[in-house]
Design an enzyme around this catalytic site. Sequence first.
Site, PDB file in Angstrom:
ATOM      1  CG  ASP A  22      -1.585   1.162   1.438  1.00 24.81           C
ATOM      2  OD1 ASP A  22      -1.786   2.113   0.227  1.00 24.81           O
ATOM      3  OD2 ASP A  22      -2.156   1.350   2.710  1.00 24.81           O
ATOM      4  CG  ASN A  24      -3.045   5.235  -1.231  1.00 21.31           C
ATOM      5  OD1 ASN A  24      -3.157   4.131  -0.391  1.00 21.31           O
ATOM      6  ND2 ASN A  24      -4.166   5.648  -2.016  1.00 21.31           N
ATOM      7  CG  ASP A  26      -6.004   3.090   0.275  1.00 24.33           C
ATOM      8  OD1 ASP A  26      -5.128   2.362   0.634  1.00 24.33           O
ATOM      9  OD2 ASP A  26      -6.487   3.280  -0.706  1.00 24.33           O
ATOM     10  CG  ASP A  30      -1.450   1.681  -3.831  1.00 22.14           C
ATOM     11  OD1 ASP A  30      -0.302   1.416  -4.094  1.00 22.14           O
ATOM     12  OD2 ASP A  30      -1.717   2.071  -2.990  1.00 22.14           O
ATOM     13  CG  ASP A  99      -7.034 -12.327 -13.474  1.00 28.09           C
ATOM     14  OD1 ASP A  99      -7.797 -12.880 -14.231  1.00 28.09           O
ATOM     15  OD2 ASP A  99      -6.468 -12.687 -12.451  1.00 28.09           O
ATOM     16  CG  ASP A 314      -9.257 -18.193  -6.410  1.00 26.24           C
ATOM     17  OD1 ASP A 314      -9.821 -16.999  -5.941  1.00 26.24           O
ATOM     18  OD2 ASP A 314      -9.286 -18.243  -7.622  1.00 26.24           O
TER      19      ASP A 314
HETATM   20  C1  GLC Z   1     -11.741 -17.311 -10.320  1.00 25.10           C
HETATM   21  C2  GLC Z   1     -10.881 -16.217  -9.604  1.00 25.10           C
HETATM   22  C3  GLC Z   1     -11.816 -16.182  -8.296  1.00 25.10           C
HETATM   23  C4  GLC Z   1     -12.920 -15.565  -8.507  1.00 25.10           C
HETATM   24  C5  GLC Z   1     -13.791 -16.380  -9.448  1.00 25.10           C
HETATM   25  C6  GLC Z   1     -15.047 -15.666 -10.199  1.00 25.10           C
HETATM   26  O1  GLC Z   1     -11.977 -18.657  -9.787  1.00 25.10           O
HETATM   27  O2  GLC Z   1      -9.519 -16.895  -9.263  1.00 25.10           O
HETATM   28  O3  GLC Z   1     -10.932 -15.297  -7.414  1.00 25.10           O
HETATM   29  O4  GLC Z   1     -13.667 -15.407  -7.551  1.00 25.10           O
HETATM   30  O5  GLC Z   1     -13.094 -16.685 -10.653  1.00 25.10           O
HETATM   31  O6  GLC Z   1     -14.223 -14.722 -11.055  1.00 25.10           O
END
Ligand code: GLC
Length: 557
Positions: A22, A24, A26, A30, A99, A314
């Site tokens: 981080d 800034n 908050d 970032d 992503d 995840d």
């Molecule tokens: C993928 C991501 C996860 C997200 C899910 C829905 O599994 O890695 O973090 O919650 O897709 O987008």
Amino acid sequence: MKETPWWKRAVIYQVYPRSFADSNGDGVGDLPGVIAHLDYLQTLGIDAIWLSPVYCSPQYDNGYDISDYRGIDPLFGTMEDMERLIAEAGRRGIRIVMDLVLNHSSDEHPWFLSAKSDRESPYHDYYIWRDAVQAEDGPDSFGRASWKWVPEIGQYCYYQFSEKQPDLNWANPALRRELYDMIRWWADKGLGGFRLDVVDHLGKDPELGVKVKGPRLHEFIREMRREAFVRPDLMTVGEAWSATPEEAKRYSDPAGSELSMVFGFDHMKLDQAPGGDKWSLAPLDFVALKRSFAHWQQTLYGRGWNSLFWENHDLPRSVSRFGNDGRYRAESAKLLAIALHGMCGTPFIYQGEELGMTDPDYVLEDFRDIEACNMLRDHRAQGWSEERLLTALRARARDNGRTPMQWNATVNAGFTDGEPWVRLCPNYTEVNAASQLGQPDSVLACYRTLIRLRKEIPVLTDGDFELLLEEDARIFAYRRRDGRSELLVLCNFSDETVTNPIGPELWPGDKSCRLLVSSYPEAAHPASGPEACLPQYLRPWEARMLLKQNQEPDRKK
Ligand code: GLC
């Protein structure tokens, strides 16, 4: 001969920006925070950063619910910060992989706002609607029913993740064109590639009750490859929980008609009760884990490409799940690294994994993730005890991997000057980057060595894979060969000292044998000679990676 693509010799590092650094105050990480730590990543030696979503989002699923695919969420910074990150990383030889969340958008995306206000809107058909739903329509991926009543339009809308993430209708060509335009626009900013969220869901067909591996899935991926991934050097990796090794071969066919590779998750399903979901815990089936790796390695060898990973945003921390995060934390973290990085494929390191970060000691109130919150509500209603809930969440919740990056031993681990958005793992005073930098026996040093070896030792990229001692309940051992050299990886996945089961029939003594890296201190002093290579005993969580040259002398000395 076709040149080897860069990503076959690369190691990729995942940044989960909210928990990285981080700048800034908050309390949320970032983009300037990522830029500030590029030198650290350069020293680690990685080739690319996979950046979890930083697009505009109401953040119900921490950015995997996107409300503007072409905008940066102010929480993370500005488009200028993003462009600066691409440029600054590029200067250090690091590519940025974004992503792409293409299966669903946020319900706050302007497309959805228009879609739910007017059946005549061109955006109405960007989503999936029904006038009535049937009883047999199953639950979503976060445990709820998968059709939501939208009163504004008087229809049910289909979603597979949270209610805040309505599914995009991939059957609509206008939607697909719009997404491909967006991808090209991002690629033109100089990206290294893309990670595709839940790619196996894109061909869903709610009418057939099909969520993953739908009838048009591969057609859509091939179209996207042609229309959107136009630069031939782009690396693409799809998240595919449903993929078998055979399917992964199709996704990653070397002809290049689909993706560079997928993330397969078979190795993450071997410590859950058969037929149960991720919350039904069972002891790890270690032999099945080894077989699973071998099956993926062998199926894809020369006919596709593997991704290699233990962690992501995840998953819980690997050292807590597969290692021993107490007495042997450092040894087992290094062992996991060696076991994984010796295989064929592109290794992915998740932030903090290179330090041996562990799961935190959360109590029920600490969990923040939407999936954990749903799980708590639903399983409480089903009568689970508080103790059982806590055990399951501590073992599996996605929050485990999302605690702030442990930079140093100062307040909040150097992650923020403010109030962190989520509770830290308390061991940061001991487990942190500052204390490992310059320490040759650290987990961090082991990762640096493994990344360097991938660049120096061709058999790591090119060799085949043979599982040894398949039935052994504690040892994971395998051999890789490329005709010129042989690599042996030998790992004791246990708290006990065991007799080394590798005899001369599996690894004949040879003067050229070198110990490349190990999980015990002599890692810092690579030794050579057969005795140094194969000790009589393997200590708890001892891992060794050995190399032998077959014909040619080692040019790398
Ligand atoms: C993928 C991501 C996860 C997200 C899910 C829905 O599994 O890695 O973090 O919650 O897709 O987008």
